[in-house]
Design a protein around this motif. Sequence first.
Motif, mmCIF file in Angstrom:
data_model
loop_
_atom_site.group_PDB
_atom_site.id
_atom_site.type_symbol
_atom_site.label_atom_id
_atom_site.label_comp_id
_atom_site.label_asym_id
_atom_site.label_seq_id
_atom_site.Cartn_x
_atom_site.Cartn_y
_atom_site.Cartn_z
ATOM 1 N N ASP A 305 8.273 11.426 -57.517
ATOM 2 C CA ASP A 305 7.525 10.459 -56.711
ATOM 3 C C ASP A 305 7.805 10.596 -55.225
ATOM 4 O O ASP A 305 7.202 9.889 -54.411
ATOM 5 N N ASP A 306 8.729 11.501 -54.854
ATOM 6 C CA ASP A 306 9.102 11.618 -53.448
ATOM 7 C C ASP A 306 8.227 12.604 -52.686
ATOM 8 O O ASP A 306 8.184 12.574 -51.456
ATOM 9 N N HIS A 307 7.547 13.504 -53.417
ATOM 10 C CA HIS A 307 6.647 14.452 -52.755
ATOM 11 C C HIS A 307 5.726 15.042 -53.819
ATOM 12 O O HIS A 307 6.185 15.417 -54.897
ATOM 13 N N PRO A 308 4.424 15.145 -53.543
ATOM 14 C CA PRO A 308 3.500 15.661 -54.563
ATOM 15 C C PRO A 308 3.760 17.111 -54.941
ATOM 16 O O PRO A 308 3.339 17.552 -56.018
ATOM 17 N N SER A 309 4.463 17.860 -54.109
ATOM 18 C CA SER A 309 4.742 19.262 -54.424
ATOM 19 C C SER A 309 5.873 19.430 -55.427
ATOM 20 O O SER A 309 6.022 20.499 -56.018
ATOM 21 N N VAL A 310 6.694 18.389 -55.611
ATOM 22 C CA VAL A 310 7.823 18.461 -56.533
ATOM 23 C C VAL A 310 7.385 17.914 -57.887
ATOM 24 O O VAL A 310 7.053 16.736 -58.011
ATOM 25 N N THR A 311 7.367 18.786 -58.892
ATOM 26 C CA THR A 311 6.985 18.378 -60.241
ATOM 27 C C THR A 311 8.165 18.612 -61.182
ATOM 28 O O THR A 311 9.273 18.918 -60.754
ATOM 29 N N ASP A 312 7.899 18.470 -62.481
ATOM 30 C CA ASP A 312 8.969 18.727 -63.445
ATOM 31 C C ASP A 312 9.540 20.141 -63.306
ATOM 32 O O ASP A 312 10.703 20.370 -63.642
ATOM 33 N N ARG A 313 8.725 21.087 -62.811
ATOM 34 C CA ARG A 313 9.185 22.475 -62.675
ATOM 35 C C ARG A 313 8.968 23.038 -61.275
ATOM 36 O O ARG A 313 9.852 23.684 -60.725
ATOM 37 N N GLU A 314 7.817 22.783 -60.673
ATOM 38 C CA GLU A 314 7.485 23.386 -59.386
ATOM 39 C C GLU A 314 8.341 22.816 -58.258
ATOM 40 O O GLU A 314 8.510 21.587 -58.146
#
Length: 342
Positions: A305-314
């Motif tokens: 939730d802190d940045h849209p670029s950070v996902t479960d893997r990316e």
Amino acid sequence: MSPRHHRVLLLDLTTAPSNQAARTVELAIRTIEAAYEWAPSGLLHSLAWGTKYYSRIGRLGAAPISRPRVLSRTDNPELLSFDAALVLASDVPSHLTAVDAAMFGTRPSLEGEPVDHRLDDVFEVVSRRTGFVGEGLPAAHADVEGVPPGSPPEEAPLFTGFFSGLTKTQATEDRVTIERGEYAGGTTMHLAHLRESLDRWWEGLDESDRVARMFSPEFSPDDVARFTDEVPFADAVREHAQEFGIVGHHEKVARARENGRPIILRRDFNTVDGGQAGLHFLSLQRSLEDFRKTRRAMNGWYLRDDHPSVTDRENNGLLNFITVSSRANFYVPPRDRRAFPK
């Protein structure tokens, strides 16, 4: 420094636990000890006992280990159970081959020591895990799936190009030793097989990008070159996610430290088992919960939730480059109880 060559023999019992079987195991291990100096130039070894063994003797509920669990939403590993594991490590690869052939074959001696007792009188080898760590070895084994041509560089100690075992990033032996109770003096061991897919790591990222994902986006390649026995930890993972849209593997797992000190002792090594680049992640810890706590920190789910670029893997440390294939848990008893512990 970790020995350069590693072999883990995963074992199942072929005979019921007994005093005679325990005597055979003890004398077989003493043969190994008589043959090789306890040093990387000789042989380091341990005998660990798994969840299948403790279930077999009706003690799994009392033992300091439990069956392995799935610890990530992005992995579906095989959850394995063995009676035991013989862990071998040496700078001399022929030592590992010789011990394997003596304990589970017909080799008559080790370094002049007669082999009168063999582990295959008690165990069968279910699987072998092999690998290496050290400058030049990943490059020499890079002709496998998961590593692009020309990678990693010759000086790289691991397929990722970085060395991950700096002294102060590891727990001490005291920290991983069980302190009280009937299992005191021993430790728990987790063994996972991770498959690595590094085409994008080497061909799609530059050195600064790799540093950001391995350590933290606050560091440059020049910073990393100056690391000696520790990686600085700012405890600013969420701030880095918000500012850079990337978080590093090290800065995530460092959040699992207690009083600033790591809680697991890693003995992991690269592998090409199955023709695929990978890592056998072997860790020692006082409690398996210490390992699970470290893995939860590594997952980084709290950062999505802190940045849209950070996902479960990316952009989440190393998670986009590894897949956990299997997990297994063991107890490593102290030396005087290493043959059929209770």
